[in-house]
Design a protein around this motif. Structure first.
Motif, short mmCIF file in Angstrom:
data_model
loop_
_atom_site.label_atom_id
_atom_site.label_comp_id
_atom_site.label_asym_id
_atom_site.label_seq_id
_atom_site.Cartn_x
_atom_site.Cartn_y
_atom_site.Cartn_z
N ASP A 114 -14.10 26.93 1.82
CA ASP A 114 -12.83 26.47 1.26
C ASP A 114 -12.70 26.95 -0.18
N ASN B 255 -14.80 21.57 -5.50
CA ASN B 255 -15.03 22.23 -4.21
C ASN B 255 -16.52 22.46 -4.02
N GLY C 246 -13.41 21.06 4.19
CA GLY C 246 -11.96 20.95 4.36
C GLY C 246 -11.32 19.96 3.42
N ILE D 144 -6.53 21.75 -1.50
CA ILE D 144 -7.62 22.45 -0.82
C ILE D 144 -7.04 23.53 0.09
N PRO E 60 -8.59 25.36 3.17
CA PRO E 60 -9.76 25.45 4.05
C PRO E 60 -10.04 26.87 4.54
N SER E 61 -11.32 27.20 4.61
CA SER E 61 -11.80 28.47 5.21
C SER E 61 -10.99 29.68 4.74
#
Length: 295
Positions: free
Chosen positions: A122, A194, A213, A280, A282-283
């Motif tokens: 993330d 993070n 996530g 955020i 994610p990925s």
């Protein structure tokens, strides 16, 4: 053949440029598993251009020899591509590199790169800008601003700045919207994490994961000359989230309304704004890590 680009920031930390170039060249000569190109970057724009070109050519990874700021610059370009970010820590704090398990020894870290696994991690978006590890406002933003003006880098210089700012900083009331829920605080510092630490193993969010996530919103309040000592010990020991002055909240999106709010992204001070929005993603980035499982 697999291709890796190594970018060296000559202004990171306290290492000599000749030492960094020599280490990168030695790695290139030691392996036939991949082709390694090395460049010394001249500016932020130069590193962005080299990174974008490598990603467009399908390079396996772009490896930075530098600090969190350099990793942020390169990571922002690689986000959303199939080219992975690698980090060989040569900065003042190296928070992200420590979190992902990289050795603090330049030569060992370079060897780790060849044995590392690619993970999807993330990232954060802070007022529209990319963040790899930790962003924040309050005391930590004041420290980032003062430290950025120092010519001398390293832990001693950073600690001197932090002590000076501690006696100068005055907290102010802020309004936070956390995933639609509202709270009001007068925090000493607020971190959007993070990854787990600011750097130098000062862990502001010891339970943070770059593959969860969600971010860790860390709010530290009511700090004075007495309560600061347990706080510092908590940062060093990895138990900051157990002290009464610390709130840790899982969040996907946080917004703060405050005219002229100062903040930092991965230790780099940003121009004051009238609000601060962090979310955020994610990925959103591939990264090389020697760890055996997600972190």
């Amino acid at each position: 053949m697999t291709e890796i680009l190594i970018l060296i920031n000559p202004n990171s930390g306290t290492h000599q440029l000749s030492e960094l170039v020599s280490a990168a060249d030695a790695l290139s000569r030691s392996t036939s598993l991949c082709r390694i190109d090395t460049e010394v970057v001249q500016s932020v724009e130069h590193s962005q251009e080299l990174t974008a070109a490598a990603a467009a050519k399908g390079y396996y990874a772009v490896v930075v020899i530098g600090g969190d700021g350099t990793a942020n610059t390169v990571g922002s370009v690689l986000s959303g591509t199939d080219t992975a970010l690698g980090i060989v820590p040569a900065g003042s704090g190296n928070g992200v590199a420590r979190h992902i398990g990289m050795s603090m020894d330049i030569k060992k870290a370079l060897r780790q790169i060849l044995l590392s696994k690619v993970y999807d991690i993330d990232t954060l978006r802070v007022n529209g800008s990319f963040c790899l590890g930790v962003a924040g406002t309050g005391f930590e933003a004041a420290v980032a601003q003062s430290f950025s003006m120092k010519k001398k880098r390293g832990l001693i210089s950073y600690s001197t700045v932090a002590i000076t700012e501690f006696f100068k900083y005055t907290p102010s009331r802020i309004h936070l919207d956390i995933d639609g829920q509202t709270i009001n605080r007068t925090p000493f510092t607020v971190a959007f994490a993070n990854s787990s630490q600011w750097g130098n193993d000062f862990k502001i969010a010891p339970d943070a994961s770059m593959t969860s996530g969600s971010m860790k919103l860390v709010i530290i309040s009511d700090i004075d000359q007495i309560s600061v000592m347990p706080c510092v010990y908590g940062l060093i020991s990895g138990n900051i989230n157990t002290i009464p002055n610390c709130e840790t909240i899982n969040a996907s999106r946080v917004r703060i309304e405050k005219p002229g709010i100062s903040y930092h992204i991965d230790g780099e001070p940003m121009p004051p704004q009238d609000s601060l929005e962090v979310e955020i993603r994610p990925s959103s980035l591939k990264i090389l890590s020697p760890k055996k499982r997600a972190f």
